[in-house]
Design a protein around this motif. Sequence first.
Motif, mmCIF file in Angstrom:
data_model
loop_
_atom_site.group_PDB
_atom_site.id
_atom_site.type_symbol
_atom_site.label_atom_id
_atom_site.label_comp_id
_atom_site.label_asym_id
_atom_site.label_seq_id
_atom_site.Cartn_x
_atom_site.Cartn_y
_atom_site.Cartn_z
ATOM 1 N N ASN A 5 0.822 -1.259 0.065
ATOM 2 C CA ASN A 5 -0.132 -0.050 -0.190
ATOM 3 C C ASN A 5 0.883 1.232 0.001
ATOM 4 O O ASN A 5 0.587 2.166 -0.637
ATOM 5 C CB ASN A 5 -0.962 -0.022 1.355
ATOM 6 C CG ASN A 5 -1.935 -1.111 1.235
ATOM 7 O OD1 ASN A 5 -1.746 -2.073 1.902
ATOM 8 N ND2 ASN A 5 -2.926 -0.961 0.402
ATOM 9 N N ARG A 6 1.956 1.033 0.751
ATOM 10 C CA ARG A 6 2.886 2.420 0.904
ATOM 11 C C ARG A 6 3.641 2.711 -0.546
ATOM 12 O O ARG A 6 3.541 3.735 -1.211
ATOM 13 C CB ARG A 6 3.869 2.246 1.927
ATOM 14 C CG ARG A 6 3.330 2.303 3.234
ATOM 15 C CD ARG A 6 4.401 2.505 4.290
ATOM 16 N NE ARG A 6 3.682 2.383 5.643
ATOM 17 C CZ ARG A 6 3.775 3.267 6.697
ATOM 18 N NH1 ARG A 6 4.647 4.055 6.589
ATOM 19 N NH2 ARG A 6 3.236 3.003 7.686
ATOM 20 N N SER A 33 3.824 -4.760 -9.597
ATOM 21 C CA SER A 33 2.331 -5.172 -9.339
ATOM 22 C C SER A 33 2.194 -6.000 -8.118
ATOM 23 O O SER A 33 1.472 -6.061 -7.303
ATOM 24 C CB SER A 33 1.625 -5.632 -10.510
ATOM 25 O OG SER A 33 0.291 -6.001 -10.175
ATOM 26 N N HIS A 34 3.115 -7.167 -8.244
ATOM 27 C CA HIS A 34 3.276 -8.037 -7.130
ATOM 28 C C HIS A 34 3.440 -7.560 -5.854
ATOM 29 O O HIS A 34 2.847 -7.768 -4.760
ATOM 30 C CB HIS A 34 4.295 -9.492 -7.523
ATOM 31 C CG HIS A 34 3.867 -10.297 -8.439
ATOM 32 N ND1 HIS A 34 2.526 -10.840 -8.290
ATOM 33 C CD2 HIS A 34 4.231 -10.882 -9.708
ATOM 34 C CE1 HIS A 34 2.605 -11.935 -9.272
ATOM 35 N NE2 HIS A 34 3.575 -11.458 -10.242
ATOM 36 N N TYR A 35 4.512 -6.610 -5.739
ATOM 37 C CA TYR A 35 4.698 -5.712 -4.243
ATOM 38 C C TYR A 35 3.570 -4.960 -3.908
ATOM 39 O O TYR A 35 3.301 -4.957 -2.974
ATOM 40 C CB TYR A 35 6.119 -5.096 -4.868
ATOM 41 C CG TYR A 35 7.103 -5.599 -5.225
ATOM 42 C CD1 TYR A 35 7.560 -6.875 -5.061
ATOM 43 C CD2 TYR A 35 8.336 -4.861 -6.078
ATOM 44 C CE1 TYR A 35 8.675 -7.603 -5.334
ATOM 45 C CE2 TYR A 35 9.238 -5.445 -6.535
ATOM 46 C CZ TYR A 35 9.566 -6.854 -6.203
ATOM 47 O OH TYR A 35 10.772 -7.185 -7.078
ATOM 48 N N GLU A 36 3.009 -4.208 -4.920
ATOM 49 C CA GLU A 36 2.108 -3.480 -4.518
ATOM 50 C C GLU A 36 0.625 -4.250 -4.113
ATOM 51 O O GLU A 36 0.104 -3.648 -3.279
ATOM 52 C CB GLU A 36 1.547 -2.592 -5.741
ATOM 53 C CG GLU A 36 2.558 -1.413 -6.131
ATOM 54 C CD GLU A 36 2.037 -0.218 -7.016
ATOM 55 O OE1 GLU A 36 1.065 -0.561 -7.411
ATOM 56 O OE2 GLU A 36 2.960 0.506 -7.204
ATOM 57 N N ASN A 38 0.913 -7.016 -2.471
ATOM 58 C CA ASN A 38 1.345 -7.958 -1.462
ATOM 59 C C ASN A 38 1.565 -9.343 -1.629
ATOM 60 O O ASN A 38 1.302 -10.095 -0.678
ATOM 61 C CB ASN A 38 0.727 -7.586 -0.075
ATOM 62 C CG ASN A 38 0.983 -6.272 0.319
ATOM 63 O OD1 ASN A 38 1.739 -5.737 0.593
ATOM 64 N ND2 ASN A 38 -0.276 -5.378 0.409
ATOM 65 N N ARG A 39 2.011 -9.791 -2.932
ATOM 66 C CA ARG A 39 1.812 -11.088 -3.308
ATOM 67 C C ARG A 39 3.294 -11.659 -3.279
ATOM 68 O O ARG A 39 3.559 -12.888 -3.225
ATOM 69 C CB ARG A 39 1.374 -11.266 -4.694
ATOM 70 C CG ARG A 39 -0.062 -11.025 -4.786
ATOM 71 C CD ARG A 39 -0.686 -11.516 -6.035
ATOM 72 N NE ARG A 39 -0.312 -10.724 -7.019
ATOM 73 C CZ ARG A 39 -0.786 -9.720 -8.006
ATOM 74 N NH1 ARG A 39 -2.053 -9.505 -7.508
ATOM 75 N NH2 ARG A 39 -0.307 -9.123 -8.817
ATOM 76 N N ARG A 40 4.246 -10.688 -3.213
ATOM 77 C CA ARG A 40 5.735 -10.766 -3.073
ATOM 78 C C ARG A 40 6.252 -9.638 -2.351
ATOM 79 O O ARG A 40 5.888 -8.474 -2.407
ATOM 80 C CB ARG A 40 6.353 -11.035 -4.352
ATOM 81 C CG ARG A 40 7.223 -12.136 -4.792
ATOM 82 C CD ARG A 40 7.591 -12.289 -6.032
ATOM 83 N NE ARG A 40 8.296 -11.251 -6.723
ATOM 84 C CZ ARG A 40 8.380 -11.201 -7.990
ATOM 85 N NH1 ARG A 40 8.064 -12.202 -8.844
ATOM 86 N NH2 ARG A 40 8.730 -10.077 -8.825
ATOM 87 N N GLU A 41 7.200 -10.074 -1.802
ATOM 88 C CA GLU A 41 8.006 -8.950 -0.935
ATOM 89 C C GLU A 41 9.333 -8.696 -1.811
ATOM 90 O O GLU A 41 10.158 -9.508 -2.114
ATOM 91 C CB GLU A 41 8.352 -9.776 0.723
ATOM 92 C CG GLU A 41 8.960 -8.485 1.313
ATOM 93 C CD GLU A 41 9.188 -8.692 2.823
ATOM 94 O OE1 GLU A 41 10.400 -8.720 3.324
ATOM 95 O OE2 GLU A 41 8.280 -9.370 3.416
#
Length: 123
Positions: A5-6, A33-36, A38-41
Amino acid sequence: MNYGNRIAKLREEKRMTQEELALKIGITRAALSHYENNRREPEYQTLQKIADFFSVSIDFLMGRTSKPQQHLDPAVRGFADSLDLSDEAILEQFDLSIDGEKLTAEETRRFIAFIRAERSMKA
């Protein structure tokens, strides 16, 4: 607020698309997109690029502080960066902990051995 989210909020505040930000920091749009979502760090290097791009701290991105520009004092940063955890005097002077629980001397030695083994496999 979590890291995804940040990152998305910072990107949107700059009125950037995922594609634009991804190009600026050298990753794919899909990875961003994965980071945003929260599917991947993100890896540390990617977090550093994102933090540098938005002029915020990694602690802010990861939700450890609500202050975007909170950074360590340069003297403190230099001290922390120069600590050698294999130095017995350092280990006696500071308590290392994981999940709020102090590591024993044996756990600390095993941790250091693990990191050394991991690094040797990469070399």
